[in-house]
Structures are given as structure tokens and as C-alpha cells.
Design a protein around this motif. Structure first.
Motif, PDB file in Angstrom:
ATOM      1  N   VAL A  59      -2.053   8.673   1.560  1.00  0.00           N
ATOM      2  CA  VAL A  59      -2.955   7.516   1.469  1.00  0.00           C
ATOM      3  C   VAL A  59      -2.161   6.245   1.763  1.00  0.00           C
ATOM      4  O   VAL A  59      -2.617   5.354   2.481  1.00  0.00           O
ATOM      5  CB  VAL A  59      -3.623   7.417   0.074  1.00  0.00           C
ATOM      6  N   GLY A  60      -0.930   6.188   1.221  1.00  0.00           N
ATOM      7  CA  GLY A  60      -0.066   5.034   1.442  1.00  0.00           C
ATOM      8  C   GLY A  60       0.434   4.956   2.879  1.00  0.00           C
ATOM      9  O   GLY A  60       0.560   3.865   3.438  1.00  0.00           O
ATOM     10  N   VAL A  61       0.711   6.114   3.475  1.00  0.00           N
ATOM     11  CA  VAL A  61       1.180   6.142   4.867  1.00  0.00           C
ATOM     12  C   VAL A  61       0.103   5.559   5.778  1.00  0.00           C
ATOM     13  O   VAL A  61       0.374   4.728   6.657  1.00  0.00           O
ATOM     14  CB  VAL A  61       1.529   7.592   5.300  1.00  0.00           C
TER      15      VAL A  61
ATOM     16  N   TYR B 161       0.958   4.014  -3.715  1.00  0.00           N
ATOM     17  CA  TYR B 161       0.586   5.441  -3.710  1.00  0.00           C
ATOM     18  C   TYR B 161       1.804   6.331  -3.953  1.00  0.00           C
ATOM     19  O   TYR B 161       1.684   7.414  -4.508  1.00  0.00           O
ATOM     20  CB  TYR B 161      -0.151   5.796  -2.425  1.00  0.00           C
ATOM     21  N   GLU B 162       2.990   5.865  -3.549  1.00  0.00           N
ATOM     22  CA  GLU B 162       4.210   6.608  -3.897  1.00  0.00           C
ATOM     23  C   GLU B 162       4.371   6.655  -5.414  1.00  0.00           C
ATOM     24  O   GLU B 162       4.846   7.624  -5.975  1.00  0.00           O
ATOM     25  CB  GLU B 162       5.433   5.919  -3.299  1.00  0.00           C
TER      26      GLU B 162
ATOM     27  N   LEU C   1       0.842  -1.208   0.000  1.00  0.00           N
ATOM     28  CA  LEU C   1       0.000   0.000   0.000  1.00  0.00           C
ATOM     29  C   LEU C   1       0.873   1.252   0.000  1.00  0.00           C
ATOM     30  O   LEU C   1       0.594   2.225  -0.714  1.00  0.00           O
ATOM     31  CB  LEU C   1      -0.943   0.004   1.212  1.00  0.00           C
ATOM     32  N   ARG C   2       1.936   1.238   0.808  1.00  0.00           N
ATOM     33  CA  ARG C   2       2.817   2.406   0.832  1.00  0.00           C
ATOM     34  C   ARG C   2       3.383   2.674  -0.561  1.00  0.00           C
ATOM     35  O   ARG C   2       3.420   3.804  -1.041  1.00  0.00           O
ATOM     36  CB  ARG C   2       3.945   2.135   1.843  1.00  0.00           C
ATOM     37  N   SER C   3       3.777   1.590  -1.216  1.00  0.00           N
ATOM     38  CA  SER C   3       4.483   1.721  -2.486  1.00  0.00           C
ATOM     39  C   SER C   3       3.577   2.162  -3.640  1.00  0.00           C
ATOM     40  O   SER C   3       3.956   3.007  -4.450  1.00  0.00           O
ATOM     41  CB  SER C   3       5.155   0.378  -2.804  1.00  0.00           C
TER      42      SER C   3
ATOM     43  N   ARG D 283      -1.205  12.250  -2.124  1.00  0.00           N
ATOM     44  CA  ARG D 283      -1.359  10.830  -2.481  1.00  0.00           C
ATOM     45  C   ARG D 283      -0.473   9.931  -1.609  1.00  0.00           C
ATOM     46  O   ARG D 283      -0.894   8.846  -1.213  1.00  0.00           O
ATOM     47  CB  ARG D 283      -1.035  10.617  -3.962  1.00  0.00           C
ATOM     48  N   GLU D 284       0.733  10.401  -1.313  1.00  0.00           N
ATOM     49  CA  GLU D 284       1.632   9.594  -0.472  1.00  0.00           C
ATOM     50  C   GLU D 284       1.007   9.323   0.896  1.00  0.00           C
ATOM     51  O   GLU D 284       1.224   8.268   1.490  1.00  0.00           O
ATOM     52  CB  GLU D 284       2.984  10.296  -0.294  1.00  0.00           C
TER      53      GLU D 284
END
Lengths: 419, 396
Positions: free
Chosen positions: B195-197, A219-220, A215-217, B192-193
Motif C-alpha cells: 500500500v505504501g509502495v 504502511y511500513e 505514505l511509504r513510511s 501492507r507495505e
């Protein structure tokens, strides 16, 4: 056969910049709207009412945040189109920010609530005001709330309600260039993230830890959503160890959990990210081991997978049918190279699995009627499994071109391919 | 407030999942009885989870109708359409599992077979599609198919003891995600980052599904700043972009987790960076708190959704988002404060055990907006807050 690992996360990032710049969202919206109206003409439909996010996105380009289903059910995004290329669609949305800039302001409305009886009456009143007498003709809908199902016959006594899913499947099957680029974007993002997950994969991590990295990756890398609870299914060595299955075949898909992954386990992974609504589909089989070792039978499984895939790939060209693909897969003989409750192939677009489906109970006549055309995007996913030996399942994406196909997916097959 | 851990343990009773399933099933059967339903055909994943405890593969968004679970009232049978026993609770016998089909005609034949003589009765459906509407009518001509969603809504509205425990855990997980987000709220990080965090933080706790691809968006400070039409309502950005945050940006942060299907919806408005918060922004937060408290006061048994709406009616410009919504297995009714839902607001009457998310939005031209949320449980004599997250820099 050996495939050199030419890909990496860094290479994915480089590709993404150019790909994103090559997509023209305004052109994509215009072409999809025209294709929608043309499909309405072919199906002789006067009004098309859509209540599901992928179809509303297709018809007018409206986007809402991806969420669990309840939010979309009780405050849905809805669009209505009349059979006229000069009349833009109307949009009812809880997310005005996601309305496309080219839709006239008077065509964007606050959300409807058709899960409720009052909401259905209000919906019919609104539609009457907006589309007029066309509402007494042939009205295609892609989804019915229970309240719509019981009330529409009374509220629209003159109308004939028909299947809108078919109309939109017809419109959506062949992708425009921009749509194919969106799928490519989603796939490159998905593969980029999968390199990160592979790095995190070692005995002692939990399935849910892999999801954390994933999930972290994504969206990065620029994903606009995550469409599926990412699957990292630890595959039972023996059928009797696993969940009970109704057809005596391998259980797949099983739901992700907080189970700790142990040395030597096979992971069937399957993930889907979203880019502007378009899905990716990355499936591979991974071996989680401190010292990876594959038995010769497991290597044979990969060879068999490879042969089935290559046979099928040769048939991915205009003029062939879904049935030709099924036959190519069966050419190898022996057990069917897919799980019979699943499929060996499907298309991908705004939905993760779209028709045509290959290898399902929809039947041979259905498959024969599904002709391949340039712009269709196939996911082929043979699955070679034998009780006590193991499994090799992987998915590849192919877009049908004028004289064959082009592979969109580009993720290594790891130790199976001798990497 | 006590809160259970996520692991199973032998030294204390945590959540009694057998009781969770039994209570939900009983509430489902009671609702069927009140509505005179002989059977329910459920296609919505949360309804199947509620009635049958079935955990299906999670796919985001609403899917077209396809039968997932069947409940037969008289025999108290649950049947599921799935190819294996994974995700199926021990209360459903293996011979009540049925292979799903791709061809709706084959599925309809299977449904008819499961229903047996009940296929001549009054059958509730929670959704429908044009294809199934036609097939059901043709293959089961003696059945009366009626709206079964009303009964399921009624059953689900009041939460059982175990459901409330699940909702509390879901909130704690989402709050943990939010702590990770506010610690990452530095200039340069993109919307957007974040959301991943959030997703990474909740998955590290073993919860792999965010309830929504969250909003981590800079709040517009001017009505002209965003090109979308808001029907005279306050401007708000809900969809994240690759927009880097700048020091001093006011950012609306909302997301949630799905713990065993139970959703949370946490919302806070935070300022990016270490700069001091302007008095106007503090005022805005105070105004938000005032409106929120008025709404909270309106939440007590016997009051309706219209009372909640009236408590926030002085907010101008009005919010484009619902003022409040129910929460349980996913987002639930009521949806209070929608233009199209005034009549519904009036009809929705509060009872102890209902759980609501209150989320007023207060916006001022040139200053920005505050969009924060609290989750409350309706009690015998009022309500109790289940959420617990600080207000941060804006509260001083």
C-alpha cells in the motif's frame, strides 16, 4: 526550556510491538456494543441505523478499506442495532472479510444501496424482516441519503426518525482502554513516519514528495489507513501574499500540491493515520532551511504557544469542562491563541475531530455542558500567528485519567525548543 | 492514445480547465432545469467539485452532511462555504464565499441568507442529516426540499472531453503506481507495505491521494482459508494484513489515484516470485479474459447494466464484488452486479461518454482467483479501452 529529542523512528518501532499486543479487539468490540445499547437507553431510542464507517465500526467492529467518499456512498457499510444487549447487531457490507468473527453468520448481509429509490425500499423491507415492529418506534439514523430523506416518512409512517449522530457521540466520547491504545498506536506510527519526512525535508523538495515519503513510511510501520491528504502547508510570510481569508486571519488548512519548498519557509504540517479505524493527529510547525535560524519574535511565539498549552494541560482533569480549557487558553491575554474559524481543541477517536470542540461558534453554554471524564482523548492545538512574523502551531494529545491527564503524543518541537 | 503531461505549458494546449469547469457547470444547470430545481445544496465533496470546481481538504471516507456548495439556477450563482480562497476556482467571486460554522443552526442561517427569495422554491439536496432536516424545515418552511442527488448523478454520468483527459491521466498515474508494486512483489514483502509502495510512487508524480487504501492481498485458494461468510460467493480478501508474500502466491493488486478528483481503478492479478505459472492458473486467466471480453462486447450505447451482468452470469461461484462500476469524480454509479441492484442494472442505459470499470472475478477451488480490471469509455458504436497495463506472468 529545552526538550531533549528522546524519540526516533527506531524507538517508535520498538513501542509498536508491545502496544499492538496489548490491544484486545474482541473485548473492545464487546464493550463498544454495550456502550451503544446503553446510549440508546439514555436517549430512549428503539432502533439505531448507522450508515457511516466509523459508527458501523463502533457498533459492531466491521471494517472496510478507507477510500474516497464515492465508494462508501454508493456501496455503504450499514449496521442496525435494536435496544437489547442480547441481540447482536446486523451488518450489511461490501467487505465480508471485514466482518468481525464474533458476529453470527446470519447477521452479516450483502450491501444495501440506499442512494437509490429502489435501494431505500429494499432497505426498509430488510430492516422490517430483521428488527420487526421496533421499526415503528423511535429510529435513530446517523446519515440520510437524499432518497432516504425524501422517502422514509412515507415508508415508515409510524416511526419517529431522530438524530443518531448524537446517540453515538454520547456512546463514543469516553474511550475504553483498548480504544486509547489504538489511538496511541496510530500516534506512534504517525510520529515514526514524521521522522522520515523530517529527514526528507530540505529546500527543493515538493510538498507531494513529503507525502511520498510519509505514505511509504506509515504502511511500513503498520498503519491500517491514511485518513487525510497529508498537509505540508507553506505559510505565507505576510497575509497579503497568501490566499484571501474571510476573517483576516491566516489561511489554514490549504490543500497540498506540487509546489517546490524554498529556503527559509515555514511549514505547518498536519497528518492523520488510522489504526483499526482510530485516528492520530500530528501537527507541528517546521522550518525548512539550509541554516535554520529563528528570529527572537519567532522564539517568543513558541514560548507563548508553550505557555498556552501548559495552562490548558493543567485543566485537563475529571470535573473540568471544555469552557475551563477555553478560559485557560485565554488567560495569557493578547490575541486569541487560535484561528477563529478553527478550534483550539477537540477530541479524537474513530473520527479525526470529535466533540467536545473548544473555541468554536457552538458557544460557551455548549462548552460548559461538556464535562471532562477519564477516557476522553483531547487534541490541544494552540496557534500563535502574527502577520509578518510567522506562526507556531503544534498539536498534543492528552488522555484524561482518574486524577489528571497523560500525554500520548511525543514528538519534538525542533529548533523552537532549542533542539 | 494521446496522453497529456501533468505540468502547465505554453507551447501546446493540454487540458482546458476553464472549459472543464464551464462544461460541468452547464451540465449541472441543464440537469437542474430538467428536474425543476431552483437551487441545489451540495454536501458531497465530489458534487461540489463538479458543480463549482471547489477542491476541499481531502478526508478519506464519507462524512456526515454539511452544506459545502450552493448553486442557484436562475442567477447562475455558485456559493461556497470555506474560510479562505484556497481551492476555490477563479469563477467563484470572493463575495460568494461564506465562513463555515460548527453550529448547524448558524450554517442554516447562512444557507437561508444565500438562497434569499429562492428559499421559497424547489431545492435539491444531495444528502441530508437528521439535524439539518429539522433545521431546514424550521427555518425555510416555504421551501420544497427534494432529492437533488438524482440530478447530479445524471449530470455527471456522461463525461466531457476534458473529463476524459483527466481520467486518462489518473489511470496513467495509477498504472505507474502499479509498476512500482509489481517490481516490489518479492517473497517477504508484506501486503501492507505494498500500500505504501503504491502511495509513494503516485505521490512522486505529484498526485498525493490514492483513491482507496488498495488491495494487495493473497487470493484464497480454498473456501475454508478465510473465516468470513461470502453467501455462496467466491472467497476474496480485500483488506491487507501484515502478511509476508511467499513465492508462488497469487496476489490481487488493485488501487487507484485521484488526479484533480478524477479517480482511477487499476487491477491486476500477479504471481509472487520467479517460479513458473501452473497451467491451471493460466487457464484461470484465460477464463477471466473470456468473461471480460464478453462484458466488453456488451458495453455499447443502448445496452443496459443488465446486459453486462448477463455477459458474466456464467461465472460460478459468483463474485462478491460488483462486476462493474462507473468512475469519474470518485467511484460512481452504476454499480452493476449487486444482489440488491438487479432492478437498477436494468434501468441503467449506456450512452456515449460514460466510463466504466469492468472487474470480473474468476475463482476455482484449489487454484485461486483472478481479479483484474479494465476501464472503458462508451463510444458511438461500442467502447474503447482507456486502461493499459500488461497481464504479467499469468498471461504467459
Amino acid at each position: 526550556m529545552s526538550e531533549a529529542p528522546v524519540q526516533s523512528k527506531a524507538a517508535s518501532v520498538r513501542m509498536l510491538r508491545d502496544l499492538a499486543a496489548s490491544i484486545d479487539p474482541a473485548r473492545m468490540r464487546r464493550q463498544r456494543f454495550l456502550k451503544t445499547v446503553e446510549a440508546m437507553e439514555r436517549h430512549d431510542v428503539d432502533v439505531l441505523l448507522t450508515l457511516t464507517a466509523p459508527n458501523v465500526n463502533y457498533v459492531c467492529g466491521a471494517r472496510i478499506p478507507l477510500s474516497e467518499s464515492g465508494r462508501e456512498q454508493y456501496v455503504p457499510v450499514v449496521s442496525v442495532v435494536v435496544r437489547d444487549k442480547d441481540r447482536p447487531p446486523h451488518l450489511f457490507t461490501p467487505t465480508p472479510q471485514g466482518a468481525p468473527p464474533d458476529l453470527p453468520a446470519e447477521h452479516v448481509h450483502p450491501p444495501l444501496v440506499p442512494e437509490f429509490a429502489q435501494g431505500v425500499r429494499q432497505m426498509v423491507d430488510s430492516l422490517r424482516r430483521l428488527v420487526g415492529p421496533a421499526l415503528d418506534g423511535k429510529v435513530a439514523v446517523d446519515d440520510l441519503t437524499a432518497a432516504m430523506y425524501t422517502m422514509l416518512p412515507e415508508l415508515l409512517p409510524e416511526a419517529t426518525i431522530v438524530n443518531g449522530v448524537g446517540v453515538l457521540q454520547d456512546a463514543r466520547m469516553v474511550k475504553t482502554e483498548d480504544e486509547v491504545r489504538c489511538i496511541r498506536m496510530a500516534q506512534v506510527i504517525n510520529e515514526g513516519a514524521a521522522y522520515d519526512v523530517l529527514e526528507a525535508l530540505r529546500p527543493g523538495v515538493r510538498e507531494s514528495d513529503l507525502t511520498a515519503t510519509y505514505l511509504r513510511s506509515i504502511y511500513e510501520l503498520g498503519a491500517t489507513g491514511n485518513a487525510l491528504d497529508a498537509i505540508w502547508q507553506v505559510t505565507p510570510q505576510m497575509l497579503r501574499d497568501g490566499p484571501h481569508t474571510l476573517n483576516g486571519e491566516l489561511a489554514f488548512v490549504t490543500v497540498p500540491n506540487d509546489r517546490i519548498i524554498r529556503d527559509g519557509e515555514l511549514i505547518m504540517m498536519d497528518t492523520c493515520v488510522e489504526y483499526l479505524g482510530y485516528g492520530s493527529d500530528l501537527g507541528r510547525t517546521w522550518l525548512c532551511a539550509m541554516r535554520p535560524h529563528l528570529s527572537s519574535q519567532q522564539r517568543d511565539q513558541y514560548q507563548r504557544w508553550r505557555e498556552v498549552f501548559e495552562r490548558m494541560r493543567e485543566e485537563v482533569r475529571p470535573g473540568r469542562t471544555a469552557l475551563d480549557l477555553r478560559r485557560a487558553a485565554l488567560h495569557i491575554g493578547g490575541p486569541k491563541p487560535w484561528l477563529s474559524h478553527h478550534y483550539i481543541g477537540h477530541n479524537i477517536g474513530l473520527a479525526l475531530a470529535e466533540p467536545p470542540f473548544i473555541g468554536t461558534d457552538l458557544g460557551l453554554d455548549y462548552e460548559e455542558s461538556m464535562e471532562l471524564k477519564p477516557g476522553m482523548v483531547f487534541v490541544l492545538e494552540p496557534c500563535i500567528w502574527e502577520d509578518g512574523v510567522g506562526v507556531y502551531r503544534a498539536e498534543e494529545l492528552l488522555v484524561v485519567t482518574e486524577n489528571g491527564n497523560e500525554q500520548i503524543s511525543d514528538f519534538p518541537h525542533g529548533p523552537w525548543a532549542g533542539e | 492514445m494521446t496522453l497529456h503531461g501533468l505540468q502547465g505549458v505554453d507551447y501546446e494546449e493540454r487540458i482546458d480547465f476553464a472549459r472543464l469547469r464551464a462544461d460541468r457547470f452547464r451540465r449541472c444547470l441543464d440537469a437542474m432545469e430538467r428536474h425543476g430545481l431552483d437551487a441545489l445544496i451540495l454536501g458531497k465533496p465530489w458534487n461540489a467539485r463538479y458543480a463549482a470546481g471547489f477542491r476541499n481538504t481531502y478526508v478519506a471516507g464519507k462524512r456526515g452532511f454539511s452544506p459545502t456548495a450552493i448553486v442557484i439556477r436562475e442567477s447562475r450563482e455558485i456559493h461556497l462555504f470555506t474560510s479562505n480562497s484556497n481551492g476555490v476556482p477563479p469563477t467563484v467571486p470572493l463575495d460568494h464565499l461564506h465562513l463555515p460554522h460548527w453550529d448547524p443552526a448558524n450554517t442554516t442561517a447562512s444557507v437561508k441568507n444565500v438562497l434569499g427569495p429562492v428559499a421559497r422554491g424547489r431545492i435539491g439536496v444531495d444528502a441530508m442529516s437528521p439535524v439539518y432536516a429539522e433545521l431546514f424545515k424550521r427555518e425555510m418552511p416555504h421551501a420544497a426540499f427534494v432529492d437533488g442527488e438524482v440530478a447530479m448523478r445524471e449530470a455527471r454520468a456522461v463525461k466531457t472531453h476534458e473529463e476524459i483527459e483527466c481520467l486518462k491521466i489518473s489511470l496513467a498515474v495509477a498504472e505507474a503506481g502499479m509498476y512500482a508494486v509489481v517490481s516490489s512483489l518479492n517473497p517477504g514483502v508484506t501486503e501492507r507495505e505494498l500500500v505504501g509502495v503504491f502511495g509513494e510512487a503516485i505521490a512522486r508524480l505529484g498526485v498525493t491521494i490514492p483513491a482507496v487504501d488498495g488491495t494487495f492481498c493473497v487470493v484464497p485458494t480454498s473456501g475454508d482459508e478465510i473465516s468470513t461468510r461470502q453467501w455462496g460467493q467466491a472467497p476474496f480478501r480485500e483488506l491487507v494484513e501484515d502478511r509476508p508474500l511467499a513465492a508462488g502466491d497469487l496476489v490481487a493488486l488493485t488501487s487507484g489515484a485521484l488526479y484533480l478528483g478524477y479517480a482511477s481503478d487499476v487491477g491486476r492479478t500477479w504471481q509472487c516470485g520467479d517460479e513458473g505459472v501452473s497451467p491451471q492458473r493460466r487457464d484461470l486467466h484465460r477464463r477471466w479474459a473470456e468473461v471480460y471480453e464478453a462484458m466488453e462486447l456488451a458495453c455499447r450505447p443502448g445496452n443496459t447494466g443488465a446486459d453486462v451482468w448477463r455477459a458474466a452470469a456464467t461465472v460460478n461461484p459468483p463474485s462478491p464484488m460488483p462486476l462493474a462500476h462507473g468512475i469519474g469524480l470518485g467511484f460512481e454509479p452504476p454499480v452493476i452486479g449487486l444482489d440488491q441492484g438487479r432492478e437498477l442494472d436494468q434501468e441503467w442505459v449506456m450512452q456515449p461518454g460514460m466510463v466504466l470499470v469492468l472487474q470480473p472475478y474468476v475463482w476455482r477451488e484449489g487454484v485461486g482467483g483472478v481479479f483484474s480490471k479494465e476501464t472503458i469509455l462508451i463510444t458511438e458504436d461500442g467502447c474503447r479501452r482507456l486502461s493499459n497495463f500488461p497481464y504479467g506472468p499469468l498471461s504467459g
